[in-house]
Motif scaffolding. Structure first.
Motif, PDB file in Angstrom:
ATOM      1  N   GLU A   1     -80.239 -34.725  11.485  1.00  0.00           N
ATOM      2  CA  GLU A   1     -79.442 -35.935  11.303  1.00  0.00           C
ATOM      3  C   GLU A   1     -79.708 -36.922  12.429  1.00  0.00           C
ATOM      4  O   GLU A   1     -79.826 -38.124  12.210  1.00  0.00           O
ATOM      5  CB  GLU A   1     -77.951 -35.582  11.281  1.00  0.00           C
ATOM      6  CG  GLU A   1     -77.519 -34.839  10.052  1.00  0.00           C
ATOM      7  CD  GLU A   1     -77.297 -35.771   8.883  1.00  0.00           C
ATOM      8  OE1 GLU A   1     -78.288 -36.026   8.179  1.00  0.00           O
ATOM      9  OE2 GLU A   1     -76.173 -36.216   8.668  1.00  0.00           O
TER      10      GLU A   1
ATOM     11  N   GLY B   1     -77.271 -35.368   5.234  1.00  0.00           N
ATOM     12  CA  GLY B   1     -75.816 -35.254   5.252  1.00  0.00           C
ATOM     13  C   GLY B   1     -75.249 -34.648   3.992  1.00  0.00           C
ATOM     14  O   GLY B   1     -74.162 -34.065   4.026  1.00  0.00           O
ATOM     15  N   VAL B   2     -75.946 -34.784   2.878  1.00  0.00           N
ATOM     16  CA  VAL B   2     -75.390 -34.262   1.634  1.00  0.00           C
ATOM     17  C   VAL B   2     -76.060 -32.938   1.265  1.00  0.00           C
ATOM     18  O   VAL B   2     -75.430 -31.887   1.284  1.00  0.00           O
ATOM     19  CB  VAL B   2     -75.523 -35.295   0.498  1.00  0.00           C
ATOM     20  CG1 VAL B   2     -74.947 -34.737  -0.777  1.00  0.00           C
ATOM     21  CG2 VAL B   2     -74.819 -36.582   0.883  1.00  0.00           C
TER      22      VAL B   2
ATOM     23  N   PHE C   1     -80.214 -39.757   4.854  1.00  0.00           N
ATOM     24  CA  PHE C   1     -78.878 -39.178   5.002  1.00  0.00           C
ATOM     25  C   PHE C   1     -78.419 -38.501   3.729  1.00  0.00           C
ATOM     26  O   PHE C   1     -77.619 -37.578   3.766  1.00  0.00           O
ATOM     27  CB  PHE C   1     -77.876 -40.223   5.472  1.00  0.00           C
ATOM     28  CG  PHE C   1     -77.979 -40.464   6.939  1.00  0.00           C
ATOM     29  CD1 PHE C   1     -77.607 -39.485   7.830  1.00  0.00           C
ATOM     30  CD2 PHE C   1     -78.493 -41.633   7.429  1.00  0.00           C
ATOM     31  CE1 PHE C   1     -77.740 -39.682   9.187  1.00  0.00           C
ATOM     32  CE2 PHE C   1     -78.626 -41.842   8.786  1.00  0.00           C
ATOM     33  CZ  PHE C   1     -78.244 -40.861   9.668  1.00  0.00           C
ATOM     34  N   PHE C   2     -78.914 -38.980   2.607  1.00  0.00           N
ATOM     35  CA  PHE C   2     -78.604 -38.234   1.392  1.00  0.00           C
ATOM     36  C   PHE C   2     -79.212 -36.843   1.508  1.00  0.00           C
ATOM     37  O   PHE C   2     -78.575 -35.839   1.180  1.00  0.00           O
ATOM     38  CB  PHE C   2     -79.160 -38.957   0.159  1.00  0.00           C
ATOM     39  CG  PHE C   2     -78.233 -38.898  -0.997  1.00  0.00           C
ATOM     40  CD1 PHE C   2     -78.067 -37.721  -1.700  1.00  0.00           C
ATOM     41  CD2 PHE C   2     -77.491 -40.000  -1.374  1.00  0.00           C
ATOM     42  CE1 PHE C   2     -77.187 -37.658  -2.750  1.00  0.00           C
ATOM     43  CE2 PHE C   2     -76.610 -39.944  -2.408  1.00  0.00           C
ATOM     44  CZ  PHE C   2     -76.457 -38.775  -3.108  1.00  0.00           C
TER      45      PHE C   2
ATOM     46  N   THR D   1     -80.524 -44.439   3.528  1.00  0.00           N
ATOM     47  CA  THR D   1     -79.928 -43.857   2.332  1.00  0.00           C
ATOM     48  C   THR D   1     -80.623 -42.552   1.960  1.00  0.00           C
ATOM     49  O   THR D   1     -79.975 -41.528   1.743  1.00  0.00           O
ATOM     50  CB  THR D   1     -80.034 -44.839   1.153  1.00  0.00           C
ATOM     51  OG1 THR D   1     -79.602 -46.105   1.595  1.00  0.00           O
ATOM     52  CG2 THR D   1     -79.193 -44.378  -0.001  1.00  0.00           C
TER      53      THR D   1
ATOM     54  N   LEU E   1     -76.498 -30.318   4.347  1.00  0.00           N
ATOM     55  CA  LEU E   1     -75.205 -29.801   4.781  1.00  0.00           C
ATOM     56  C   LEU E   1     -74.608 -28.910   3.709  1.00  0.00           C
ATOM     57  O   LEU E   1     -74.085 -27.828   3.995  1.00  0.00           O
ATOM     58  CB  LEU E   1     -74.267 -30.962   5.113  1.00  0.00           C
ATOM     59  CG  LEU E   1     -72.897 -30.557   5.631  1.00  0.00           C
ATOM     60  CD1 LEU E   1     -73.032 -29.783   6.928  1.00  0.00           C
ATOM     61  CD2 LEU E   1     -72.013 -31.769   5.849  1.00  0.00           C
ATOM     62  N   ALA E   2     -74.706 -29.353   2.465  1.00  0.00           N
ATOM     63  CA  ALA E   2     -74.140 -28.558   1.377  1.00  0.00           C
ATOM     64  C   ALA E   2     -74.826 -27.194   1.320  1.00  0.00           C
ATOM     65  O   ALA E   2     -74.164 -26.150   1.195  1.00  0.00           O
ATOM     66  CB  ALA E   2     -74.299 -29.297   0.055  1.00  0.00           C
TER      67      ALA E   2
ATOM     68  N   PHE F   1     -79.822 -28.765  11.469  1.00  0.00           N
ATOM     69  CA  PHE F   1     -79.151 -29.869  10.777  1.00  0.00           C
ATOM     70  C   PHE F   1     -78.742 -30.957  11.761  1.00  0.00           C
ATOM     71  O   PHE F   1     -78.922 -32.147  11.506  1.00  0.00           O
ATOM     72  CB  PHE F   1     -77.928 -29.343  10.025  1.00  0.00           C
ATOM     73  CG  PHE F   1     -77.033 -30.422   9.504  1.00  0.00           C
ATOM     74  CD1 PHE F   1     -77.388 -31.151   8.395  1.00  0.00           C
ATOM     75  CD2 PHE F   1     -75.834 -30.710  10.136  1.00  0.00           C
ATOM     76  CE1 PHE F   1     -76.574 -32.157   7.918  1.00  0.00           C
ATOM     77  CE2 PHE F   1     -75.014 -31.712   9.669  1.00  0.00           C
ATOM     78  CZ  PHE F   1     -75.388 -32.442   8.558  1.00  0.00           C
ATOM     79  N   VAL F   2     -78.213 -30.535  12.910  1.00  0.00           N
ATOM     80  CA  VAL F   2     -77.789 -31.505  13.924  1.00  0.00           C
ATOM     81  C   VAL F   2     -78.956 -32.391  14.324  1.00  0.00           C
ATOM     82  O   VAL F   2     -78.870 -33.626  14.314  1.00  0.00           O
ATOM     83  CB  VAL F   2     -77.225 -30.777  15.159  1.00  0.00           C
ATOM     84  CG1 VAL F   2     -76.994 -31.771  16.284  1.00  0.00           C
ATOM     85  CG2 VAL F   2     -75.946 -30.057  14.816  1.00  0.00           C
TER      86      VAL F   2
ATOM     87  N   THR G   1     -76.350 -25.665   3.745  1.00  0.00           N
ATOM     88  CA  THR G   1     -75.988 -24.884   4.928  1.00  0.00           C
ATOM     89  C   THR G   1     -74.617 -24.240   4.750  1.00  0.00           C
ATOM     90  O   THR G   1     -74.419 -23.056   5.043  1.00  0.00           O
ATOM     91  CB  THR G   1     -75.992 -25.796   6.173  1.00  0.00           C
ATOM     92  OG1 THR G   1     -77.243 -26.463   6.240  1.00  0.00           O
ATOM     93  CG2 THR G   1     -75.789 -24.998   7.428  1.00  0.00           C
TER      94      THR G   1
END
Lengths: 599, 123, 508
Positions: free
Chosen positions: A144, A178-179, A174-175, A171, A182-183, A140-141, A185
């Protein structure tokens, strides 16, 4: 059987180009030194990755831990077979892309080259980070960071179109990252925490604790799967999350080539491979039934994107939709869960990369040499750029899955997998898409080699509105459908000077006809990136027709050599796949994950 | 309910004062009156503290040296100490607030908030 | 009494006493304020660092009973795992921001009096173990802040300060009212005593405690600037002098939010929050709405400082929502985010100050092409914005990770959704600025400053294009913040380990 060895080489491979970023920025006044850093870093990175190859094939996993990142999760990098597949690919192709990018950027006298090369090196760094990430959080890191550092590349032109494309890109990615990612994970972390120590580390065949947790909470496990798949799916351009990719084609061609055909989009596909093979595992994914919706989406994407690609006249956009379709092959192959299909999908990662990179390189080369972006203006361009167009033909054949080119091998395995798994519908979609691939690539090849500047015709199936148009399209048909082929005599009146594309957008500041020689000038509407055909781009053949060039003089060696090498690579992968290491790696991954020995 | 009000009327009054203070802060356009509202609001809270410390029949919490403290009925001294401190703080605040008001008046020539908004919008 | 026990007292007393020095010595010397402030804050930072080695190294909580009064009546100062971390942030930022104010910020000795007073108030707020004492420090902090904001040259700063003063006082008074109810229910004001007494309160007393919590929450909502009580904050941040905004944006609301966490978890306790009907729900809802409202308002702002101010509303919304989750990871996340956000905002506002000092740019549009004019500041700002968005590796991500994990653990899915979506919302305004800085060419001619422009934007009259006014210290401050933010991004595990003893105590 698997031996884990602590070794700093994975992190060194990541850092090789990160260090290069600093060096590139530091030597921004001396372009030659700056570019040589790129090349040096690329070679070093490839060397580091390749040096781990024998070990990895021998059952060793190189791992490097940097300590705890957040409670319960280490920041760790490991070179396992799957990661090697992607890292080897990205770092190998980067070497040639560095040369090509140098030729391309200089050929066009682009502005902000330092930023470009720095961001380019940084994105390679993160791509290899994605490849070697040992757990979901580490991936994830880097995922991103990859979105972050490729943004400057997409918005490179600094004009309105590039900014909008950049916004869209940011957009979407990152959607996804980041969304969704991440969710997903966090959900996986929480699920595994429910049955013991929380873990996010990849395990071949699926995370054991997750399988346990999924039995208790199947719904949350499914939700987590779809969130993760959506997160990776954005970068893999699976419909309906694909539309950033075509817009991102405003970026300079090396970017479109390496990043939007290899590193970025493949990181999405690679993420899905990690997800299916090493987070959930084929068994659990099958039990939860989560693979079927994904497969349906992928199958839909690969057919729909192929159809859209047929109607795109802008070459890079056609390639972009082709990428969308080809990536869905990978996703589809993986989500069929059959060992053969997985093997095909994994092998399709390099196969598509070699083929598509060739195609993009060719498109970029054409752009640099002739400022032509639209297929309808390429009639007879085979004379002007024989070698480039030959390479293009090879790449296109690979995309379509012709035997003897890389794409055939992978599609063949996927087809077998689909049939063995009794998914005849997906097998059918694979075949249909193959036909469609030919349908949208053949016209390019045909236009280039078998038509001439003054005698070429529209492609009614591709360019006319559905149902046809009541007009003769021979000779001087003035306005066909989507502004397509402005052919015949008209063409002669248009093409005015050597750098016609400077006049791209009439309503913007275009007084400065010479700004190609001012690298720092904020190029307004530079170089014909308009996608609306009606706006009056000025590519196409010069008034006297294409000049005939020999293969050696058609472009600079900086661009020709990479094209030839990559195209040759595509052929090698197609003719002797078992000699090129990628198939072996893919086979090894399948063996570890499913236990089935195919090769 | 009525009985509660009858025995705890002091509290009820304090809260009426608090409400008046708040209302002044919100509804009054004059900046000085807003500051007065703040003071009223704070004072009501101080009164609340004092009344809370009151013990029925208790005297001021001053303990003569020869008495045993346990037998004395006195009001709780702690809230009174608190209120003393709070009053000091409140005075400082009022002083700062008034100096700010003076500065605003010197700059804009008005104390009314609505006029102030207009003046600032014009600039 | 060992010497370590004295450190908490010194941390509070030194700056407040030193605050008199700039005025006293100012009678004789001209520019002595900065040196005194620098000396004091650096000393404070060193002392806090020493305290931290004791607290984290030995795992001991350092308490100091003022005047040796027994706990029931006296005032205690407590340095535990939580307050020491915040104290480190306070002293570090207070010392760091001075690097900017030396040449850039408001001058004059009285300014540094206010500066030290504010620092002392913040440290008191951090260390105190007494709920009433907390009120006093809340007001001291407030007084310092109002004075600092109004030290701007323009009249706007006075209006902003008065607005803040009125709202801030109401907030603090609300808190005091809550304390009154707590005292009624238990008869003590010491946090530790309250914590043991409150669970035993029954019957009518329970209502008192609930009312107390309601007032405390509303009071802190004003101080922390939660929607819809945030209205003071954008004005205050925008009109405060450039050198002051980094300090107050990084610390004032942060320490208030810390104080709320302290009262909510140490005094009321996790059980109270979890069992009282609607307590945690209300907290979570207010926080979540602040996240959404704050970011939405931030996106539509034209002035950069104002945009960042609204961003604070939304970031504190995350923290308040994290408190309301009442899970261990959520609490850790809140604290990490407090620290991370404080650092990030200090750096961001310092960068904004550098930009406006050197180029006069204050609106988002004027930031066009900034990357070419001030590459270092732009780069640092990029890193800080990226941290704000929560892109790893950065401290912003660590905080968000724990908060998100807390929300998932609490199985509060709507809150989890808000937290995940907040990434996108933050990105919306961060990307806007980034795009302007890097991918929008600067306006062809330097925009002439229209007459009266200095008055409308309220700050100090703008000197355009005077790069000489940017010192190495200013840039150093911004870069240091950026580096720290990234470095702490790798400290997620360390944060957890440091805070674990505190969190476990709270949740047992």
């Amino acid at each position: 059987m698997v031996e884990v060895v602590s070794d700093p080489r994975p992190i060194a491979a990541v850092l090789a180009s990160a260090v290069a970023v600093v060096l590139i920025v530091a030597s921004h006044r001396r372009p030659n030194i700056r570019e040589s850093w790129s090349v040096l870093a690329a070679v070093t990175k490839f060397g580091l990755v390749a040096s781990m190859l024998p070990g990895v094939l021998g059952g060793v996993v190189y791992e490097w831990r940097l300590g705890t990142f957040v409670a319960g999760v280490d920041f760790a990098l490991r070179a396992d077979p799957l990661g090697m597949l992607f890292a080897l690919l990205a770092s190998f192709l980067w070497i040639f892309t560095s040369f090509y990018a140098t030729g391309y950027m200089r050929g066009l006298d682009e502005h902000a080259q330092t930023r470009f090369f720095a961001a380019f090196a940084a994105s390679l760094s993160t791509a290899v980070g994605i490849a070697f990430a040992a757990n979901l959080l580490t991936i994830f890191v880097f995922y991103e960071l990859l979105s972050l550092v490729t943004y400057p590349l997409v918005a490179h032109n600094e004009d309105e179109e590039a900014r909008i494309a950049g916004r869209k890109y940011v957009t979407y990615t990152f959607f996804g990252g980041g969304v969704f990612l991440l969710a997903g994970t966090v959900l996986v972390y929480w699920l595994t925490a429910g049955v013991g120590d929380p873990t996010l580390a990849f395990e071949a065949g699926g995370i054991g604790a997750l399988a346990e947790a999924a039995n208790a909470e199947p719904m949350y496990a499914q939700a987590a799967f779809f969130l993760l798949a959506a997160g990776f799916g954005v970068k893999a351009a699976v419909m309906p999350l694909h539309s950033w990719l075509a817009d991102a084609m405003v970026a300079p061609t090396p970017v479109s080539g390496l990043l939007h055909a290899v590193a970025v989009v493949k990181s999405g596909a690679f993420g899905i491979a990690r997800l299916i093979l090493e987070v959930y595992g084929p068994d659990l994914a099958g039990d939860l039934g989560v693979n079927v919706p994904l497969a349906i989406l992928a199958a839909f994407t690969l057919v729909a994107a192929s159809i859209i690609a047929m109607r795109k006249d802008h070459l890079k956009r056609r390639l972009a939709y082709s990428t969308t379709a080809q990536l869905s092959y990978i996703v589809l192959g993986l989500s069929l869960l059959h060992p053969y299909a997985i093997l095909g999908a994994l092998f399709h990662i390099p196969a598509h990369a070699f083929g598509k990179l060739t195609l993009f390189f060719c498109a970029g080369s054409i752009h640099v040499e002739t400022h032509t972006d639209y297929i309808s203006e390429m009639a007879g361009i085979g004379k002007r750029m024989p070698l480039t167009m030959t390479a293009f033909t090879v790449g296109a054949a690979g995309m379509a899955g012709m035997p003897l080119v890389a794409g055939f091998v992978s599609k063949f395995y996927m087809l077998i997998g689909a049939l063995r798994a009794d998914w005849w519908i997906f097998a059918l979609s694979l075949l249909v898409s193959g036909v469609l691939n030919i349908a949208y690539f053949w016209p390019v090849v045909y236009t280039a080699f078998f038509e001439s500047e003054d005698r070429h015709d529209a492609k009614p199936l591709l360019e006319f509105p559905i149902g046809g148009i009541r007009e003769s399209y021979f000779g001087s048909a003035p306005a066909v459908a989507d502004g397509g082929t402005s052919e015949g005599e008209e063409e002669y009146e248009y093409a005015v000077d050597e750098y016609p594309s400077d006049h791209t957008v009439p309503d913007e500041d275009e007084g400065d006809g010479e700004h190609a020689v001012e690298p720092d000038h904020a190029a307004y509407g530079d170089h014909g990136h308009d996608h609306d055909h009606g706006e009056g781009h000025h590519g196409g053949p010069p008034a006297e027709g294409w000049q005939r060039h020999s293969p050696l003089t058609e472009s600079t060696w900086l661009m020709l050599v990479p094209i030839v090498v990559i195209a040759t690579g595509a052929l090698v992968l197609g003719i002797v796949p078992d000699r090129a290491v990628f198939l072996e790696l893919a086979g090894y991954v399948v063996e570890v994950v499913t236990g089935e020995v195919i090769l | 309910m009525l009985e509660l009000l009858a025995t705890h009327y002091a509290y009820a009054l304090m809260f009426v004062l608090i409400a008046i203070g708040l209302y002044m802060i919100i509804a009054n356009q004059n900046l000085v009156k807003k500051v007065i509202g703040v003071s009223l609001f704070q004072t009501a809270i101080f009164l609340f503290f004092i009344s809370m410390a009151y013990v029925e029949g208790g005297s001021a919490p001053i303990v003569p040296a020869d008495e045993t403290p346990g037998e004395l009925v006195v009001a709780s001294p702690l809230p009174q100490v608190i209120v003393l401190t709070a009053i000091v703080v409140s005075i400082a605040l009022t002083a700062v607030a008034l100096s700010l008001v003076m500065r605003i008046y010197a700059e804009y020539g008005t104390l009314r908030e609505d006029t102030l908004t207009e003046v600032r919008a014009d600039e | 009494m060992s010497s370590v026990d004295l450190v908490p007292v010194l941390l509070i007393a030194t700056p407040i006493l030193a605050a008199t020095l700039p005025i006293a010595l100012g009678l004789r010397f001209d520019r002595v304020g900065w040196s005194i402030a620098a000396l004091t804050t650096t000393g404070l930072f060193a002392a806090t660092a020493f305290l931290a080695t004791v607290v984290y190294g030995d795992g001991a909580t350092v308490t100091h009973a003022l005047g040796d009064f027994p706990q029931e009546y006296g005032i205690e100062l407590v340095a535990d795992e939580l307050s020491t971390l915040i104290a480190l942030l306070v002293t570090g930022v207070a010392a760091g921001v001075l690097a900017y104010t030396r040449t850039g910020g408001p001058r004059g000795n009285t300014f540094y009096t206010g500066y030290l007073l504010l620092t002392g108030g913040l440290l008191g707020l951090t260390m105190t173990g007494d709920v009433f004492n907390l009120f006093v420090f809340l007001e001291i902090t407030g007084l310092g802040t109002y004075a600092m904001i109004s030290s701007g040259d323009g009249p706007e700063s006075a209006v902003a300060a008065l607005k803040y003063l009125i709202l801030g006082t109401v907030g603090a008074s609300m808190y005091l009212l809550g304390v009154g109810f707590l005292f009624m229910a238990t008869g003590t004001l010491n946090m530790a005593e309250l914590a043991t007494a409150l669970p035993d309160v029954e019957g009518q007393g329970e209502t008192l405690v609930r009312v107390a919590f309601a007032f405390v929450f509303v009071g802190f909502s004003i101080k922390v600037a939660q929607w819809p009580l945030h209205t003071w904050q954008p004005d205050a941040y925008q009109h405060a002098p450039d050198g002051v905004t980094p300090l107050i944006a990084a610390l004032v609301s942060t320490v208030s939010a810390y104080a709320f966490g302290r009262v909510a978890f140490t005094v009321f306790g996790a059980d109270f929050l979890a069992t009282t009907p609607y307590a945690s729900e209300v907290v979570v809802t207010v926080g979540s709405i602040s996240v959404l409202a704050g970011s939405t308002l931030a996106v539509i702002q034209r002035k950069v400082k104002r945009m960042l101010a609204y961003s604070s509303v939304s970031q504190f919304g995350l923290i308040v929502a994290a408190y309301g989750l009442v899970t261990e990871t959520g609490l850790v996340g809140a604290v990490v985010h407090l620290v991370g956000h404080g650092l990030t905002k200090a750096g961001l506002f310092a960068a904004v100050a550098v930009v406006s000092v050197s180029t006069g740019a204050r609106t988002v549009d004027e930031y066009a092409g900034l990357a070419k004019r001030r590459p270092v500041a732009a780069m640092a700002m990029t890193v800080l914005l990226v941290s704000l968005v929560g892109i790893p590796p950065s401290v912003g991500f660590v905080g968000k990770w724990y908060i998100a994990l807390g929300a998932v653990e609490a199985e509060l899915w709507p809150v989890a959704a808000v937290i995940f979506l907040s990434t996108m919302l933050t990105l919306a305004y961060a990307a806007r600025l980034l795009e302007k800085m890097y991918f929008t060419p600067a306006a062809p001619t330097e925009r002439p400053v229209p007459p009266g422009a200095a008055a409308t934007d309220g700050g100090s009259p703008v000197e355009t294009d005077d790069p000489d006014r940017v010192t190495v210290g200013m840039i150093g401050l911004v870069v240091a913040a950026a580096v720290l933010v990234v470095a702490l991004g790798f400290a997620g595990g360390t944060f957890y380990d440091l805070l674990e003893p505190f969190v476990e105590e709270v949740f047992n």
